[in-house]
Motif scaffolding. Structure first.
Motif, PDB file in Angstrom:
ATOM      1  N   GLU B  35    -113.207  81.639  35.305  1.00 41.07           N
ATOM      2  CA  GLU B  35    -111.988  82.455  35.317  1.00 41.07           C
ATOM      3  C   GLU B  35    -110.738  81.586  35.407  1.00 41.07           C
ATOM      4  O   GLU B  35    -109.747  81.820  34.718  1.00 41.07           O
ATOM      5  CB  GLU B  35    -112.029  83.440  36.500  1.00 41.07           C
ATOM      6  N   THR B  36    -110.812  80.547  36.256  1.00 45.05           N
ATOM      7  CA  THR B  36    -109.651  79.674  36.425  1.00 45.05           C
ATOM      8  C   THR B  36    -109.271  78.996  35.116  1.00 45.05           C
ATOM      9  O   THR B  36    -108.095  78.834  34.792  1.00 45.05           O
ATOM     10  CB  THR B  36    -109.944  78.602  37.492  1.00 45.05           C
ATOM     11  N   GLU B  37    -110.288  78.607  34.356  1.00 50.71           N
ATOM     12  CA  GLU B  37    -109.990  77.931  33.092  1.00 50.71           C
ATOM     13  C   GLU B  37    -109.273  78.863  32.130  1.00 50.71           C
ATOM     14  O   GLU B  37    -108.372  78.442  31.390  1.00 50.71           O
ATOM     15  CB  GLU B  37    -111.274  77.393  32.462  1.00 50.71           C
ATOM     16  N   ILE B  38    -109.676  80.137  32.121  1.00 49.34           N
ATOM     17  CA  ILE B  38    -109.012  81.068  31.217  1.00 49.34           C
ATOM     18  C   ILE B  38    -107.584  81.338  31.710  1.00 49.34           C
ATOM     19  O   ILE B  38    -106.648  81.426  30.913  1.00 49.34           O
ATOM     20  CB  ILE B  38    -109.850  82.350  31.062  1.00 49.34           C
ATOM     21  N   HIS B  39    -107.439  81.400  33.019  1.00 51.09           N
ATOM     22  CA  HIS B  39    -106.090  81.528  33.588  1.00 51.09           C
ATOM     23  C   HIS B  39    -105.226  80.349  33.140  1.00 51.09           C
ATOM     24  O   HIS B  39    -104.070  80.513  32.749  1.00 51.09           O
ATOM     25  CB  HIS B  39    -106.185  81.574  35.115  1.00 51.09           C
ATOM     26  N   HIS B  40    -105.827  79.176  33.178  1.00 49.30           N
ATOM     27  CA  HIS B  40    -105.133  77.958  32.773  1.00 49.30           C
ATOM     28  C   HIS B  40    -104.710  78.041  31.302  1.00 49.30           C
ATOM     29  O   HIS B  40    -103.571  77.714  30.950  1.00 49.30           O
ATOM     30  CB  HIS B  40    -106.071  76.774  32.997  1.00 49.30           C
ATOM     31  N   THR B  41    -105.618  78.489  30.458  1.00 52.13           N
ATOM     32  CA  THR B  41    -105.303  78.658  29.033  1.00 52.13           C
ATOM     33  C   THR B  41    -104.126  79.613  28.865  1.00 52.13           C
ATOM     34  O   THR B  41    -103.206  79.359  28.086  1.00 52.13           O
ATOM     35  CB  THR B  41    -106.517  79.229  28.276  1.00 52.13           C
ATOM     36  N   ILE B  42    -104.168  80.703  29.610  1.00 50.81           N
ATOM     37  CA  ILE B  42    -103.123  81.724  29.478  1.00 50.81           C
ATOM     38  C   ILE B  42    -101.772  81.193  29.937  1.00 50.81           C
ATOM     39  O   ILE B  42    -100.770  81.331  29.238  1.00 50.81           O
ATOM     40  CB  ILE B  42    -103.513  82.986  30.291  1.00 50.81           C
ATOM     41  N   THR B  43    -101.759  80.509  31.069  1.00 49.00           N
ATOM     42  CA  THR B  43    -100.474  80.031  31.591  1.00 49.00           C
ATOM     43  C   THR B  43     -99.961  78.839  30.777  1.00 49.00           C
ATOM     44  O   THR B  43     -98.788  78.766  30.448  1.00 49.00           O
ATOM     45  CB  THR B  43    -100.581  79.625  33.073  1.00 49.00           C
ATOM     46  N   MET B  44    -100.865  77.955  30.420  1.00 46.73           N
ATOM     47  CA  MET B  44    -100.429  76.760  29.706  1.00 46.73           C
ATOM     48  C   MET B  44     -99.828  77.124  28.351  1.00 46.73           C
ATOM     49  O   MET B  44     -98.891  76.479  27.888  1.00 46.73           O
ATOM     50  CB  MET B  44    -101.615  75.829  29.515  1.00 46.73           C
ATOM     51  N   LYS B  72    -108.813  91.698  33.275  1.00 55.50           N
ATOM     52  CA  LYS B  72    -108.564  92.641  34.364  1.00 55.50           C
ATOM     53  C   LYS B  72    -108.524  91.884  35.702  1.00 55.50           C
ATOM     54  O   LYS B  72    -107.599  92.036  36.492  1.00 55.50           O
ATOM     55  CB  LYS B  72    -109.662  93.706  34.393  1.00 55.50           C
ATOM     56  N   THR B  73    -109.524  91.024  35.901  1.00 53.57           N
ATOM     57  CA  THR B  73    -109.589  90.243  37.140  1.00 53.57           C
ATOM     58  C   THR B  73    -108.336  89.387  37.323  1.00 53.57           C
ATOM     59  O   THR B  73    -107.719  89.386  38.393  1.00 53.57           O
ATOM     60  CB  THR B  73    -110.827  89.315  37.106  1.00 53.57           C
ATOM     61  N   LEU B  74    -107.977  88.643  36.263  1.00 50.44           N
ATOM     62  CA  LEU B  74    -106.847  87.719  36.375  1.00 50.44           C
ATOM     63  C   LEU B  74    -105.528  88.472  36.531  1.00 50.44           C
ATOM     64  O   LEU B  74    -104.642  88.039  37.269  1.00 50.44           O
ATOM     65  CB  LEU B  74    -106.790  86.802  35.146  1.00 50.44           C
ATOM     66  N   ASN B  75    -105.422  89.584  35.812  1.00 52.69           N
ATOM     67  CA  ASN B  75    -104.199  90.387  35.886  1.00 52.69           C
ATOM     68  C   ASN B  75    -103.952  90.831  37.327  1.00 52.69           C
ATOM     69  O   ASN B  75    -102.816  90.831  37.807  1.00 52.69           O
ATOM     70  CB  ASN B  75    -104.325  91.599  34.963  1.00 52.69           C
ATOM     71  N   GLU B  76    -105.047  91.174  38.016  1.00 55.43           N
ATOM     72  CA  GLU B  76    -104.904  91.582  39.416  1.00 55.43           C
ATOM     73  C   GLU B  76    -104.705  90.371  40.324  1.00 55.43           C
ATOM     74  O   GLU B  76    -103.823  90.349  41.170  1.00 55.43           O
ATOM     75  CB  GLU B  76    -106.137  92.389  39.846  1.00 55.43           C
ATOM     76  N   ARG B  77    -105.521  89.341  40.091  1.00 57.19           N
ATOM     77  CA  ARG B  77    -105.477  88.185  40.986  1.00 57.19           C
ATOM     78  C   ARG B  77    -104.143  87.444  40.923  1.00 57.19           C
ATOM     79  O   ARG B  77    -103.594  87.052  41.943  1.00 57.19           O
ATOM     80  CB  ARG B  77    -106.618  87.225  40.655  1.00 57.19           C
ATOM     81  N   TYR B  78    -103.654  87.230  39.716  1.00 53.82           N
ATOM     82  CA  TYR B  78    -102.432  86.431  39.581  1.00 53.82           C
ATOM     83  C   TYR B  78    -101.200  87.286  39.286  1.00 53.82           C
ATOM     84  O   TYR B  78    -100.138  86.757  39.001  1.00 53.82           O
ATOM     85  CB  TYR B  78    -102.605  85.385  38.472  1.00 53.82           C
ATOM     86  N   ASP B  79    -101.385  88.588  39.338  1.00 54.94           N
ATOM     87  CA  ASP B  79    -100.273  89.511  39.131  1.00 54.94           C
ATOM     88  C   ASP B  79     -99.488  89.198  37.852  1.00 54.94           C
ATOM     89  O   ASP B  79     -98.294  88.929  37.884  1.00 54.94           O
ATOM     90  CB  ASP B  79     -99.333  89.469  40.360  1.00 54.94           C
ATOM     91  N   TYR B  80    -100.219  89.236  36.695  1.00 54.19           N
ATOM     92  CA  TYR B  80     -99.548  89.012  35.409  1.00 54.19           C
ATOM     93  C   TYR B  80     -98.593  90.171  35.096  1.00 54.19           C
ATOM     94  O   TYR B  80     -97.691  90.018  34.283  1.00 54.19           O
ATOM     95  CB  TYR B  80    -100.549  88.961  34.255  1.00 54.19           C
ATOM     96  N   GLY B  81     -98.868  91.322  35.675  1.00 60.20           N
ATOM     97  CA  GLY B  81     -98.076  92.502  35.350  1.00 60.20           C
ATOM     98  C   GLY B  81     -98.317  93.005  33.935  1.00 60.20           C
ATOM     99  O   GLY B  81     -97.394  93.428  33.249  1.00 60.20           O
ATOM    100  N   LEU B  82     -99.570  92.947  33.494  1.00 62.44           N
ATOM    101  CA  LEU B  82     -99.872  93.382  32.131  1.00 62.44           C
ATOM    102  C   LEU B  82    -100.417  94.805  32.129  1.00 62.44           C
ATOM    103  O   LEU B  82    -101.079  95.233  33.074  1.00 62.44           O
ATOM    104  CB  LEU B  82    -100.922  92.461  31.494  1.00 62.44           C
ATOM    105  N   ASP B  83    -100.123  95.508  31.058  1.00 63.01           N
ATOM    106  CA  ASP B  83    -100.703  96.824  30.851  1.00 63.01           C
ATOM    107  C   ASP B  83    -101.822  96.653  29.824  1.00 63.01           C
ATOM    108  O   ASP B  83    -101.573  96.455  28.636  1.00 63.01           O
ATOM    109  CB  ASP B  83     -99.591  97.761  30.332  1.00 63.01           C
ATOM    110  N   LEU B  84    -103.072  96.674  30.292  1.00 63.88           N
ATOM    111  CA  LEU B  84    -104.197  96.375  29.411  1.00 63.88           C
ATOM    112  C   LEU B  84    -104.849  97.656  28.890  1.00 63.88           C
ATOM    113  O   LEU B  84    -105.148  98.567  29.671  1.00 63.88           O
ATOM    114  CB  LEU B  84    -105.249  95.552  30.165  1.00 63.88           C
ATOM    115  N   ILE B  85    -105.055  97.707  27.597  1.00 61.25           N
ATOM    116  CA  ILE B  85    -105.793  98.835  27.036  1.00 61.25           C
ATOM    117  C   ILE B  85    -106.863  98.318  26.074  1.00 61.25           C
ATOM    118  O   ILE B  85    -106.819  97.166  25.642  1.00 61.25           O
ATOM    119  CB  ILE B  85    -104.863  99.808  26.272  1.00 61.25           C
ATOM    120  N   LEU B  86    -107.826  99.157  25.777  1.00 56.41           N
ATOM    121  CA  LEU B  86    -108.897  98.770  24.859  1.00 56.41           C
ATOM    122  C   LEU B  86    -108.670  99.432  23.507  1.00 56.41           C
ATOM    123  O   LEU B  86    -108.292 100.603  23.439  1.00 56.41           O
ATOM    124  CB  LEU B  86    -110.260  99.204  25.413  1.00 56.41           C
ATOM    125  N   LEU B  87    -108.892  98.648  22.471  1.00 57.32           N
ATOM    126  CA  LEU B  87    -108.756  99.181  21.117  1.00 57.32           C
ATOM    127  C   LEU B  87    -110.032  98.854  20.354  1.00 57.32           C
ATOM    128  O   LEU B  87    -110.396  97.689  20.206  1.00 57.32           O
ATOM    129  CB  LEU B  87    -107.543  98.545  20.427  1.00 57.32           C
TER     130      LEU B  87
END
Lengths: 384, 446
Positions: B35-44, B72-87
Motif C-alpha cells: 500500500e505504501t508503494e502505491i501511495h508513493h506512486t500517487i504522491t510522487m 479506498k484504504t489510502l484515501n481514508e488513511r492519508y486523507d486524499y479527499g477523493l470521491d471514488l466511484i466505480l465505472l
C-alpha cells in the motif's frame, strides 16, 4: 524455410544469375557465389568510410580494431575484411585501412586459445594479432581506480594480482545474469582501451542483426534502455572511439550458412564452445538475461527475419539527448547518464520511502543497469 | 529449517517471499509495504487533486479490484479527499461479463462506492456476443478494445468525472515496452510508459467526452503482488480470462517478461525504467520532461486496448503480417523501386518543372501548398470524429469505422477497409495458425 540450404527446398535457380541455387535468403534462391556476394556487399556497404584514400601515404592509413571472439560473426567479419583488403590492393595497389585483431581470454589465459589465434594468423597473415586476458582491464584502464573501486575488498586490493581482482569481483556478484553482464562490460572496456593504445581510429564489431536485436532487448531488460543510442549505432561512442557494426544487416543464421558454405578452412577457425542458446541451462539460476534473449531471437529470426531487422533499425532511431554532458558517465559501463540519475533509487519505480540514497561518493557512480549487477557497490549490503 | 523472521518488522514469522525483490516478509508488513508503494506512486506523480472525483475502471478482475480496495484504504488513511466511484463496462459477453459484473456489484457494496454499468449495446447498439456472431472470433478483440477505450470516457463524461484510473500493472507496462520494441513502434513506446495520459478536449463543451484524464496508479506494482494482496486481504474478485481472447502477438512479449522475472525478479521494473528512459529518446516525443510536467501530458491512444486479464492484447497475425510487409519494403528498397517522396523533393521537382515549363512562379507556389503536405511521422493531429465527436486523428474515429462496417450487416474484411483503418486492419488479419507460431516463438522455460 528461409536460410536453410537443404536441397529439397530449392527448385528454382539462383534469382540473380540462374546458376544452381544452394540457399534461400529472405525468400530469394541464391547460388553459392551470389550468396557470398550478398554477405560481402552487406558488410562492405557499411565501410564507405574506409575507402582507399589516395591522398594519404601508406603509413597514414587508419588502423581499425577487430575484436575476435572466434564466433561465427567476428570470424566471418575478419574473413570478409581480409578479402576486401585484398581486392583493394589488387585494384589500386593500396588499402583503405589496416587491421589489428584482438582476442580476449575470459578468466585465465588459455594455451589452446593461443593456438587458435595462431591458426587464424596463419590463415590471414597480413594483420596484427594480439591476445589479452580479461583481467588486464585492471592494468590497462588508466583511470584504474574507477574499476578497482568496484572490488568487494578495497583493503586487500593492492596485494592482489589483477587476475585475483577479477575473480574476486566476479565471485562477489549476486547472479549469473550479473556475472555475464559485468564480464561483457569489462570485455568492452578492455577492447576500447586496447584500441586506444594501439591508436586505432575505430572498432569494427562483429555483431549480426540478430545479435544487435538481442542486445537491444537484453539491455532494455537490464535497465539500460537509456544507453541504447550508443550501444547499437555506428559512429562515435561515448568511450572516445568510433564503433562500427559492418555485419548489422546480416542475420546470424545467414552468417552460419556462410560459414558452412565457405571453404572448410574458415569453418575450422570458428570456436563457439557454448554455441546454440537452445542448449542453455534450463535452471533459472544459471540462465542469464542474455541467454533468454539469444534463445528468443534465434526463434524469431527463423520465421520473422524482417522483424529482427526492424527492431535494430527502429532502435537506431532513438536519439541521444542533445544536452548530454559527457562528464557524467557510469564508472563501469561508461555510458553517459543524464541528470545525475545514478543508481537504482530516486525514480518513480523506486518506491520505498526512506531508503538511503546511494552511498557512493566522489567520482565513482554506477548507472541503473550496472547497479542492478553490482548491488553491493555504493549501497548498504543486502541480505540476499 | 528455522522459520525466518520478517525482514521489516523482525518479529513476525516471514510467510511471504516478495515477488519484486525476494525479501521475506510477514503478511502485515507485505500488505503495508504494498500500500505504501502505491501511495508513493500517487504522491510522487501528483496523480490526484483534493476533492477530485475519480472513476475506477472496474472489471471485477484482480487488478481493478485491488486498485479499488487500495485507493479506498489510502484515501481514508492519508486523507486524499477523493470521491471514488466505480465505472464498469458491460461488453455483453455472456458467461464472462455476467459473473464479473456480479463481482463488481458486490465490490460496490463492500467498499461503499457508487457503481455505474454501461453496456456496449447502450453505447453502440451491439453487444460483443452480437459482434462475434457477425465478425467471428478472429479480430473481435479489436472491436472490444476500440469500443472499451471510448466507453470508459463516455461513461466518465456521463457521470461528470474528469479522471479515470485503470488497473494496468507493471507487468502490463513492461510487456507493452517490449512489444513496441518488437513492433518497432517508437511513438507508442513513448506514450505507453507514462503514468498519466489524457484525451485533450477538442471541443469547448465541458460535458465533452474527450477531456478525460487517465492514470495507472498500479504502474509499478507487480502482477504477482497484486494477486498476493488480493489473496491476503481476502478480496472478492473474479478470475476468468475473457472467453474470446486469443493468444496473440502480445503473448510473445508476455512470455518473455515472465521468463525475465524468473531469471531476475527486478527485471519487470527494470524494463519499465528502460521504457521511461527510452521515451525521452524518441525523436519528437513530448517526453523530454520524463512525463513529469503536468502541462505536457501525453495523448492517450485512441485504440488502446484493455481486456481485464488480456489487457490490451492485440489480435494474432499482426506479427506475420508485419513480417510480410517489412520483407516487401526491404525487397523494394533493395531493387530501388521505392523512392521516398518528401515535401522537399517534391518542391525541388516543382521548381525543376517551373524552369522547364516557364510557368508563373506564383501559380506554382499555390500548387505546392495545395498538393503537398509534409510527412508527419511522430505527431498525430488530433481532431474530432465527424460522426460521434470523439477525439480522433482521423476524420472518422475507429469506433465509428468499425460500427459502420457492423451496421452494413457484414464483417469488415481486409480488402474492403479503407486507408484510415490500416492500423486496425493489420490486427484483424492473419490466420489462427499464427497464434500457434507465436506460442512456439516464445521461450519455453516452463
Amino acid at each position: 524455410m528461409p536460410g536453410k540450404y537443404s536441397v529439397s527446398a530449392i527448385d528454382e535457380p539462383c534469382r540473380r544469375c540462374k546458376a544452381m541455387s544452394v540457399i534461400v535468403v529472405r525468400s530469394e534462391p541464391l547460388c553459392h557465389d551470389c550468396f557470398a556476394r550478398y554477405v560481402h556487399t552487406k558488410a562492405i556497404k557499411r565501410l564507405e568510410r574506409f575507402r582507399v584514400n589516395f591522398t594519404a601515404t601508406p603509413d597514414q592509413q587508419p588502423r581499425i580494431l577487430l575484436p575476435l571472439s572466434l564466433g561465427v560473426s567476428s570470424t566471418t567479419l575478419l574473413h570478409v575484411l581480409d578479402l576486401h583488403l585484398k581486392t583493394q590492393k589488387s585494384k589500386t595497389n593500396r588499402t583503405g585501412f589496416v587491421i589489428s585483431v584482438l582476442l580476449i581470454d575470459d578468466v585465465v589465459q588459455d594455451p589452446a586459445s593461443a593456438e587458435r589465434l595462431e591458426k587464424v594468423r596463419h590463415q590471414y597473415p597480413d594483420h596484427d594479432y594480439s591476445s589479452l586476458p580479461l583481467h588486464d582491464v585492471f592494468r590497462l584502464v588508466p583511470d584504474d581506480a574507477s574499476i578497482r573501486s568496484l572490488l568487494p575488498l578495497p583493503v586487500d586490493q593492492a596485494k592482489l594480482s589483477t587476475q585475483e581482482q577479477l575473480v574476486s569481483l566476479i565471485s562477489s556478484l549476486p547472479s549469473a545474469t550479473a556475472r555475464a553482464d559485468v564480464l561483457s562490460t569489462l570485455r568492452t572496456r578492455l577492447t576500447v582501451e586496447f584500441a586506444k593504445q594501439a591508436e586505432c581510429e575505430s572498432i569494427l564489431w562483429g555483431d549480426s542483426t540478430t545479435r544487435l536485436a538481442e542486445k537491444t532487448l537484453s539491455e532494455t531488460a537490464k535497465g539500460r534502455g537509456f544507453s541504447l543510442p550508443w550501444q547499437i549505432s555506428d559512429g562515435a561512442s561515448p568511450m572516445g572511439i568510433n564503433f562500427h557494426y559492418p555485419m548489422r544487416d546480416v542475420l546470424k543464421k545467414e552468417l552460419v550458412s556462410y560459414i558452412n558454405l565457405a571453404e572448410p578452412e574458415l569453418a575450422s577457425l570458428v570456436y563457439e564452445p557454448s554455441s546454440g542458446a537452445t542448449q542453455a541451462s534450463t535452471s533459472s539460476k544459471n540462465t542469464t538475461i542474455d541467454d533468454l534473449m539469444k534463445q528468443y531471437f534465434e526463434s524469431v529470426e527463423e520465421n520473422f527475419p524482417s522483424i529482427v531487422s526492424n527492431v535494430v533499425r527502429t532502435t537506431g532511431k532513438l536519439a541521444a539527448p542533445a544536452s548530454m554532458s559527457l562528464g557524467q558517465c557510469c564508472s563501469l559501463c561508461s555510458m553517459p547518464i543524464s541528470d545525475g540519475r545514478f543508481g537504482i533509487h530516486g525514480w518513480g519505480g523506486d518506491q520505498q520511502d526512506g531508503v538511503e540514497p546511494s552511498h557512493a561518493e566522489g567520482s565513482n557512480k554506477l548507472c541503473y543497469g550496472c547497479t542492478r549487477s553490482i548491488p553491493q557497490f555504493g549501497s548498504t549490503p543486502t541480505t540476499t | 529449517m528455522a522459520p525466518s523472521p520478517c525482514a521489516l518488522c523482525h518479529t513476525n514469522r516471514a510467510l511471504i517471499l516478495r515477488p519484486k525483490d525476494h525479501s521475506k516478509l510477514c503478511k502485515t508488513c507485505f500488505i503495508s509495504v504494498f500500500e505504501t508503494e502505491i501511495h508513493h506512486t500517487i504522491t510522487m506523480n501528483a496523480l490526484f487533486k483534493r476533492g477530485e472525483k475519480i472513476a475506477i475502471g472496474a472489471s471485477g478482475g484482480k487488478d481493478s479490484t485491488v486498485l479499488a480496495s487500495v485507493l479506498k484504504t489510502l484515501n481514508e488513511r492519508y486523507d486524499y479527499g477523493l470521491d471514488l466511484i466505480l465505472l464498469s463496462i458491460d461488453e455483453g459477453i455472456k458467461g464472462y461479463r455476467d459473473d464479473s459484473l456480479e463481482t463488481v456489484k458486490r465490490n460496490a457494496e463492500q467498499y461503499g462506492m457508487d457503481l455505474t454499468i454501461l453496456g456496449y449495446d447502450e453505447l453502440y447498439g451491439w453487444t460483443m456476443d452480437q459482434v462475434v456472431e457477425q465478425v467471428g472470433k478472429k479480430g473481435n478483440c479489436t472491436y472490444c478494445g476500440v469500443f472499451r477505450r471510448q466507453a470508459l470516457d463516455r461513461g466518465a463524461a456521463r457521470l461528470g468525472v474528469k479522471h479515470v484510473v485503470t488497473g494496468h500493472n507493471a507487468d502490463d507496462v513492461a510487456e507493452t515496452v517490449l512489444m513496441n520494441l518488437l513492433r518497432g513502434d517508437l511513438p507508442r513506446l513513448s506514450r505507453t510508459t507514462s503514468i498519466i495520459t489524457s484525451t485533450p478536449s477538442a471541443s469547448s463543451d465541458p460535458a465533452s467526452n474527450t477531456n478525460i484524464k487517465r492514470s495507472k496508479p498500479l504502474k509499478y506494482a507487480y502482477e504477482k503482488e497484486i494477486v498476493l494482496y488480493a489473496h491476503h486481504k481476502h478480496l472478492d474478485y473474479f478470475s476468468t480470462e475473457c472467453i474470446y481472447s486469443p493468444e496473440a502477438f502480445r503473448g510473445s512479449a508476455r512470455a518473455l517478461i515472465k521468463n525475465l522475472e524468473r531469471v531476475r525478479p527486478s527485471a519487470i521494473l527494470d524494463v519499465v525504467r528502460s521504457g521511461e528512459d527510452m521515451a525521452k529518446l524518441v525523436p519528437g516525443s513530448d517526453e523530454g520532461c520524463g512525463g513529469a510536467c503536468s502541462s505536457n501530458v501525453p495523448i492517450a491512444e485512441e485504440e488502446e486496448g484493455g481486456c481485464g486479464s488480456a489487457a490490451g492484447r492485440t489480435v494474432g497475425g499482426d506479427m506475420e503480417n508485419m513480417e510480410k510487409q517489412l520483407a516487401q519494403n526491404d525487397t523494394a528498397a533493395d531493387n530501388d523501386l521505392e523512392i521516398e517522396i518528401t515535401a522537399k523533393s517534391l518542391q525541388k521537382a516543382k521548381q525543376h518543372n517551373r524552369h522547364d515549363s516557364a510557368a508563373v512562379p506564383l501559380a506554382n507556389g499555390k500548387k505546392t501548398k495545395k498538393g503537398v503536405t509534409p510527412r508527419k511521422t511522430n505527431k498525430q493531429v488530433m481532431g474530432q470524429c465527424k460522426i460521434c465527436g470523439y477525439l480522433s486523428s482521423q476524420e472518422v474515429c475507429k469506433a465509428c469505422v468499425l460500427l459502420e462496417g457492423l451496421n452494413k450487416g457484414r464483417p469488415k474484411n481486409k480488402i474492403e477497409v479503407g486507408y484510415e483503418v490500416q492500423d486496425v486492419q493489420q490486427r484483424d488479419q492473419g490466420a489462427d495458425g499464427v497464434a500457434d507460431v507465436m506460442q512456439r516463438t516464445s521461450i519455453g522455460g516452463d
